[in-house]
Design a protein around this motif. Sequence first.
Motif, PDB file in Angstrom:
ATOM      1  N   THR A 106      36.730  42.099  30.712  1.00  0.00           N
ATOM      2  CA  THR A 106      37.053  43.215  31.603  1.00  0.00           C
ATOM      3  C   THR A 106      36.195  43.152  32.871  1.00  0.00           C
ATOM      4  O   THR A 106      35.178  42.466  32.903  1.00  0.00           O
ATOM      5  CB  THR A 106      36.826  44.556  30.884  1.00  0.00           C
ATOM      6  N   ASP A 107      36.675  43.878  33.912  1.00  0.00           N
ATOM      7  CA  ASP A 107      35.884  43.934  35.136  1.00  0.00           C
ATOM      8  C   ASP A 107      34.876  45.071  35.083  1.00  0.00           C
ATOM      9  O   ASP A 107      34.056  45.208  35.983  1.00  0.00           O
ATOM     10  CB  ASP A 107      36.800  44.129  36.348  1.00  0.00           C
ATOM     11  N   ILE A 162      34.228  38.599  41.035  1.00  0.00           N
ATOM     12  CA  ILE A 162      35.328  39.195  40.257  1.00  0.00           C
ATOM     13  C   ILE A 162      36.175  40.100  41.149  1.00  0.00           C
ATOM     14  O   ILE A 162      37.409  40.060  41.111  1.00  0.00           O
ATOM     15  CB  ILE A 162      34.751  39.999  39.071  1.00  0.00           C
ATOM     16  N   MET A 179      40.102  39.655  41.921  1.00  0.00           N
ATOM     17  CA  MET A 179      41.085  40.712  41.645  1.00  0.00           C
ATOM     18  C   MET A 179      41.869  41.059  42.908  1.00  0.00           C
ATOM     19  O   MET A 179      43.078  41.316  42.858  1.00  0.00           O
ATOM     20  CB  MET A 179      40.382  41.960  41.097  1.00  0.00           C
ATOM     21  N   LEU A 181      42.847  37.341  39.191  1.00  0.00           N
ATOM     22  CA  LEU A 181      42.637  38.118  37.964  1.00  0.00           C
ATOM     23  C   LEU A 181      43.471  39.391  38.066  1.00  0.00           C
ATOM     24  O   LEU A 181      43.441  40.090  39.084  1.00  0.00           O
ATOM     25  CB  LEU A 181      41.155  38.485  37.814  1.00  0.00           C
ATOM     26  N   PRO A 196      44.313  43.022  36.286  1.00  0.00           N
ATOM     27  CA  PRO A 196      43.941  43.983  35.230  1.00  0.00           C
ATOM     28  C   PRO A 196      45.168  44.405  34.434  1.00  0.00           C
ATOM     29  O   PRO A 196      46.201  44.746  35.013  1.00  0.00           O
ATOM     30  CB  PRO A 196      43.349  45.153  36.019  1.00  0.00           C
ATOM     31  N   LEU A 250      41.313  41.650  31.651  1.00  0.00           N
ATOM     32  CA  LEU A 250      41.696  40.814  32.798  1.00  0.00           C
ATOM     33  C   LEU A 250      42.477  39.614  32.318  1.00  0.00           C
ATOM     34  O   LEU A 250      42.038  38.886  31.412  1.00  0.00           O
ATOM     35  CB  LEU A 250      40.440  40.329  33.543  1.00  0.00           C
ATOM     36  N   LYS A 251      43.653  39.410  32.924  1.00  0.00           N
ATOM     37  CA  LYS A 251      44.424  38.207  32.651  1.00  0.00           C
ATOM     38  C   LYS A 251      44.334  37.300  33.868  1.00  0.00           C
ATOM     39  O   LYS A 251      44.180  37.783  34.998  1.00  0.00           O
ATOM     40  CB  LYS A 251      45.883  38.556  32.381  1.00  0.00           C
TER      41      LYS A 251
END
Lengths: 139, 405
Positions: B341-342, B371, B375, B380, B382, B396-397
């Motif tokens: 996760t972020d 990160i 994003m 990345l 979410p 996060l994918k």
Amino acid sequence: MTAPRSLYGLARELGRPVVRGQIRLAHADAALIVETLQQERAGQLQGRHAADEVSYKRWVLRQEVERQSFDRTRTIVAIERQIKPMIAARRPHNSVLAEAHGVNGADGFPLDEDEVTNVVRTAIFWALPPAPWGRRHAG
Amino acid sequence: MPDDPIFSAYDKGGFRPKLAVDNEPSPGGPFALRNLHIINQHSIPHRQWLYGTDLIRAFVTLLVAPGGTGKSSLILAMALALTTNRKLLRTHIHQRCRVALLNLEDPQEEIDRRLSALGMHYNITDEDLEDRLFISPPDRGVRIAEAGPDGFSVIYPDEDAIIAEVRRNQIDVLAVDPFAETHALEENSNPAMVKAAAAWRRVARQGNCSVILAHHVRKGPVDSIDAARGAKALSDSARIGLLLSTMTEAEAESLGIEADDRLQYVRLDDAKANLAKRAGRARWFRLSEVTLDNAQPPYQRGDEVGVVESWEPLNVWNSMVDANAILDRIAAGPEPGELYTDSRRHPATRWAGNIIVQEMGCSPEQAANIIHTWMRNGVLIPTAYGNNNRKERRGLKVDDARRPS
């Protein structure tokens, strides 16, 4: 004994004074007519009609005027391009003039000396800041 | 053509002479309106930048800085760069200049120390200056503006003398350090500061030089040009405003600098730029120390003098060897069925920044920045998912289509 004059030499030579505004195009045309009639009288036209000769010489003259006009414009642009950075750097005016005359010479002197000076004067004039409004009309 | 009015006005640096057609008196008086035209661009003189977009001929630049940030050292380094035509601080020098320092704060010995230290640091000798650097007399103050005898009007005692001296020495850049010492007017009065700033502007215009005024800040945070001490009219009068400030704790953390060392780093921001685009990125400088060779009893070592040098923050992206290896680990998740996760609420287990810290050895702040950038770029994504305990979680994918090639 001088070398025989080219039949169309005068038409080419008249291009320079016409372009510089020293004589008018109509005067140059008149000179060509006179010359052609003299050539006809001397039997140098080898059977060609005088009116055709004049027509051809006038065409040669206009070609010459057009070519020289283009050359002069190109030289003016080249001079301006050369001197504007010098003016922006506030180089002394005589060195700017020398550079402009150098460009004119490199192009084969299409412009007179006075014409080159005027190109430089004009460029310098517009580069100078305008006087404050109150002082501009003081005199 | 020595008597030509156009050429003589040009050589004297004067104004455009009158043409014959200009002799008509203006019907509207001195403030008559006139038409404004879009004129031929080739006939417009270029702005005469001298030092990057910080100094320009005929304009005033205001350098605002808290005490101890290296303001005077920065000005001295700029002066050396301009006089030697060397990019000491990575700022472009448009032309080699003659620089005069109006030093009103430090004694001459201190200037000598700083100059020697800069010379040692940048390998500049006195010959390199070629007599292009000037300084005001040490025991003479400057009064560019002060209250007149009646207490209301403003007089300008030293203005003409400064302009004459600037012209005589063909000065290109005049550095005034500090501005506050050059006038005796009320600093919090806008009308008074307008007059003091206008006096320096006249020096810049009539002397055809760039004037840089060093000025202190008021109490409180230094976040914009309005942090300048005193009335705001001063910063409004300057065409270019530069703000020098020390590195904040947040910046130190984000740039990977130890908190104790952060005061050695200063940033220069384009706080105000009327004539050029403001630079988005700050310029960073480091205040390093040079030991002079002037050890004298009872002092065992020479003086330590601070010099300003250009400094570039370490770019974490440059040190990233294999971004895809990091992304592979993020995509795999901490364990099957779980995603990174972020959010940093679970730094020990699920925060993706841990991977970046492990792989690159950077600080957590820098990892968080990476990160955030990924994003923003869509690398990345979410997503909400159900984990192994069938609880809804945010993770996060990695979008494989947007991976760096």
